[in-house]
Design a protein around this motif. Structure first.
Motif, short mmCIF file in Angstrom:
data_model
loop_
_atom_site.label_atom_id
_atom_site.label_comp_id
_atom_site.label_asym_id
_atom_site.label_seq_id
_atom_site.Cartn_x
_atom_site.Cartn_y
_atom_site.Cartn_z
N ILE A 1 28.00 44.44 59.71
CA ILE A 1 27.60 43.96 58.38
C ILE A 1 28.11 42.55 58.15
O ILE A 1 29.27 42.24 58.43
N HIS A 2 27.24 41.71 57.62
CA HIS A 2 27.64 40.34 57.27
C HIS A 2 28.21 40.33 55.85
O HIS A 2 27.78 41.11 55.00
N PRO A 3 29.16 39.48 55.59
CA PRO A 3 29.70 39.38 54.22
C PRO A 3 28.60 39.12 53.21
O PRO A 3 27.73 38.28 53.42
N MET A 4 28.63 39.85 52.11
CA MET A 4 27.59 39.73 51.08
C MET A 4 27.75 38.43 50.30
O MET A 4 28.85 38.08 49.89
N LYS A 5 26.63 37.74 50.09
CA LYS A 5 26.68 36.47 49.35
C LYS A 5 26.07 36.59 47.96
O LYS A 5 26.31 35.75 47.11
N SER A 6 25.25 37.62 47.75
CA SER A 6 24.62 37.76 46.43
C SER A 6 25.04 39.07 45.78
O SER A 6 26.01 39.12 45.04
N ALA A 7 24.32 40.16 46.08
CA ALA A 7 24.68 41.45 45.50
C ALA A 7 26.02 41.93 46.04
O ALA A 7 26.29 41.82 47.23
N ALA B 1 29.08 45.14 45.78
CA ALA B 1 29.35 46.50 45.33
C ALA B 1 30.52 46.50 44.34
O ALA B 1 31.27 45.52 44.24
N LYS B 2 30.68 47.60 43.62
CA LYS B 2 31.78 47.73 42.67
C LYS B 2 32.98 48.38 43.34
O LYS B 2 34.10 47.88 43.25
N TYR B 3 32.75 49.51 43.98
CA TYR B 3 33.81 50.22 44.70
C TYR B 3 33.29 50.69 46.04
O TYR B 3 32.11 51.00 46.21
N ARG C 1 37.86 47.33 54.96
CA ARG C 1 36.98 46.32 55.59
C ARG C 1 35.61 46.32 54.94
O ARG C 1 35.05 45.26 54.64
N LEU C 2 35.06 47.51 54.73
CA LEU C 2 33.74 47.59 54.10
C LEU C 2 33.80 47.05 52.68
O LEU C 2 32.88 46.38 52.21
N ALA C 3 34.90 47.34 51.98
CA ALA C 3 35.06 46.83 50.62
C ALA C 3 35.10 45.30 50.61
O ALA C 3 34.47 44.65 49.78
N THR D 1 31.62 43.79 51.27
CA THR D 1 30.65 43.99 50.19
C THR D 1 31.16 43.47 48.84
O THR D 1 30.48 43.64 47.83
N GLY D 2 32.34 42.87 48.83
CA GLY D 2 32.88 42.33 47.60
C GLY D 2 33.36 43.38 46.62
O GLY D 2 33.42 43.14 45.41
N ALA D 3 33.71 44.55 47.14
CA ALA D 3 34.08 45.68 46.27
C ALA D 3 35.59 45.90 46.26
O ALA D 3 36.34 45.34 47.06
N GLU D 4 36.00 46.78 45.36
CA GLU D 4 37.39 47.22 45.32
C GLU D 4 37.49 48.53 46.12
O GLU D 4 36.71 49.45 45.88
N PRO D 5 38.43 48.63 47.05
CA PRO D 5 38.56 49.88 47.82
C PRO D 5 39.30 50.94 47.02
O PRO D 5 40.28 50.66 46.34
#
Length: 328
Positions: free
Chosen positions: A129-135, A137-139, A162-164, A167-171
């Motif tokens: 997965i590439h780091p998200m630049k737009s959308a 995630a929250k968690y 790592r996934l958090a 995706t710009g989320a909180e783990p």
């Protein structure tokens, strides 16, 4: 002749729009007719089969087999990946790559992602997965406890965090073993406020990513220490279990297999997983084929990402005539 003249005009409009690439306004101006008339003629061209839609599947894609899987298992979506070897390592890599693209392309802003922590295929997905630049995630919620043998106890934590991060989320970590030593030990762990905090979010998960396991544990699960004894595995087989999703076992016909082991698993129950809006299953390989068939019959999965060899086996097991599929 009036109908023939009408069809000739419709065919000319269709040619200008679909072949010559002209806009409806340009066609209207050229033919001295209204744009509304152009629109009606294009609609009529489809009704008269002057315009016929043909989809040419790119090499390495399997649209017909995917359609068969969707039809046979009442599955909203199926993705079959190209793989040159019917070997677990190669299959997991290809599925992981396809899953990464699918998650990137379909993830919504403020998505709450549940992730099963003991899956090598999910790990391959995270790797791609590439780091998200737009959308974003929250968690990202760990849906199965992950602490095991000391050498691998951080695997689940690392996968979730790592996934958090990507995706710009909180783990939200589930700081407990996937399999408690006893029912009593599990009850003690469930009283931990941090464990409760994470499990309280299970009902809010909007996208769950899960693997499918056979009754015989994978090498990763074996290394983790989160495995059952040989007697427990024998009891599962005797009870009709063919596989599991997050250590929740099911039979060949997709029914839950209830054994005392359920009382030791710390994670998301199957009935809660079934309520998630979108459940994405990542699985393939010869040894897992019966388990994947059972998983499809649970009705829990909304998306299956698998390889072409496994897809062929699944369709053969339900009596599909493979000679009817042009891609094969």
């Amino acid at each position: 002749m009036s109908r023939l003249n009408e069809l000739r005009m419709i065919a000319r409009v269709a040619q200008m729009y679909h072949v010559e690439g002209q806009r409806q306004a340009e066609i209207a101006q050229h033919l001295r007719i209204s744009q509304a008339s152009v629109s009606r003629m294009l609609k009529k061209a489809k009704q008269e089969e002057i315009i016929r839609t043909t989809i040419v599947a790119p090499p390495g894609t399997y649209g017909l087999m995917e359609a068969k899987l969707r039809d046979k298992f009442n599955l909203p979506e199926a993705i079959i990946v190209e793989c040159t070897e019917d070997r677990d390592g190669a299959i997991m890599s290809r599925i992981g790559e396809a899953a990464a693209h699918f998650v990137e392309a379909t993830m919504q802003t403020d998505e709450i992602i549940g992730v099963s922590s003991w899956s090598e295929t999910i790990l391959k997905m995270v790797d791609n997965i590439h780091p998200m630049k737009s959308a974003t995630a929250k968690y990202v919620v760990q849906t199965l406890g992950g602490m095991g043998a000391p050498g691998v106890q951080t695997h689940a934590t690392q996968l979730t965090t790592r996934l958090a991060k990507i995706t710009g989320a909180e783990p939200l970590l589930l700081s407990a073993p996937g399999v408690a030593q006893s029912r009593e030990a599990k009850l003690v762990m469930l009283s931990d406020p941090y464990v409760c905090e994470t499990m309280d979010v299970f009902s809010k998960i909007t996208m769950a990513i899960v693997g499918v396991g056979a009754v015989e544990p994978s090498s990763m699960l074996t290394r983790s220490g989160n495995t059952f004894s040989s007697k427990e595995l024998a009891d599962l087989t005797e009870a009709g279990a063919v596989g599991d999703i997050s250590l929740r076992f099911f039979s060949a016909d997709g029914k839950s297999v209830a054994t005392p082991l359920n009382d030791r698993v710390i994670g998301m129950p199957m009935e809660d997983l079934a309520k998630v809006d979108r459940v994405i299953g990542l699985a393939g390989g010869l040894s897992k084929t019966p388990a994947i068939l059972g998983a499809l019959r649970t009705g829990v999965l909304d998306v299956l990402i698998t390889d072409k060899f496994t897809a062929e086996r699944l369709l053969q097991l339900v009596g599909e005539d493979m000679t009817t599929l042009e891609e094969l």
